[in-house]
Design a protein around this motif. Structure first.
Motif, PDB file in Angstrom:
ATOM      1  N   VAL A 145      -3.034  -7.455  -0.902  1.00 35.61           N
ATOM      2  CA  VAL A 145      -2.487  -6.208  -0.383  1.00 35.61           C
ATOM      3  C   VAL A 145      -1.586  -6.519   0.803  1.00 35.61           C
ATOM      4  N   SER A 155      -9.640  -1.541   0.888  1.00 33.62           N
ATOM      5  CA  SER A 155      -8.877  -2.380  -0.041  1.00 33.62           C
ATOM      6  C   SER A 155      -9.794  -3.319  -0.804  1.00 33.62           C
ATOM      7  N   TYR A 183      -5.888  -9.209   2.190  1.00 39.91           N
ATOM      8  CA  TYR A 183      -5.154  -8.159   2.891  1.00 39.91           C
ATOM      9  C   TYR A 183      -4.292  -8.849   3.933  1.00 39.91           C
ATOM     10  N   PHE A 235      -3.711   1.999  -3.647  1.00 38.92           N
ATOM     11  CA  PHE A 235      -5.120   1.977  -4.031  1.00 38.92           C
ATOM     12  C   PHE A 235      -5.369   2.348  -5.496  1.00 38.92           C
ATOM     13  N   LEU A 291       0.810  -1.222   0.000  1.00 47.22           N
ATOM     14  CA  LEU A 291       0.000   0.000   0.000  1.00 47.22           C
ATOM     15  C   LEU A 291       0.838   1.265   0.000  1.00 47.22           C
TER      16      LEU A 291
END
Length: 93
Positions: A54, A67, A75, A35, A27
């Motif tokens: 992510v 996300s 994630y 994003f 990120l």
């Protein structure tokens, strides 16, 4: 095979060229955050269905939810256990 990109300006062209099975997307990137890139992946026909995992140092439910809202499939809070990360990559690939 594993390909590592250090330059965020290559983060769209390289996956388009390589056609990966999974994208691990941090990120925090130099000059941007992850994003917009996730959104760009989803806009590209060749990458629209490639799973995006992510990676983030933040264990924030709002970031996790956002996300997923922009198109991430998973994630992971850094630094994950090697077995966990491999299991997630295998699952998504």
């Amino acid at each position: 095979e594993f390909h590592y990109i250090t330059d965020a300006t290559q983060a769209l062209d390289t996956p388009l060229r390589l056609q990966p099975k999974v994208i691990l997307q941090d990120l925090v990137l130099p000059g941007t955050d992850g994003f917009p890139l996730i959104k760009l992946y989803r806009e590209q026909e060749a990458l629209a269905h490639v799973p995006v995992i992510v990676l983030s140092a933040k264990d924030d439910p709002k970031l996790k939810a956002y996300s997923f809202a922009v198109g991430a499939n998973d994630y992971v809070v850094k630094l994950p256990d090697k077995l966990e990360l491999l299991a997630r990559i295998r699952y998504h690939s």
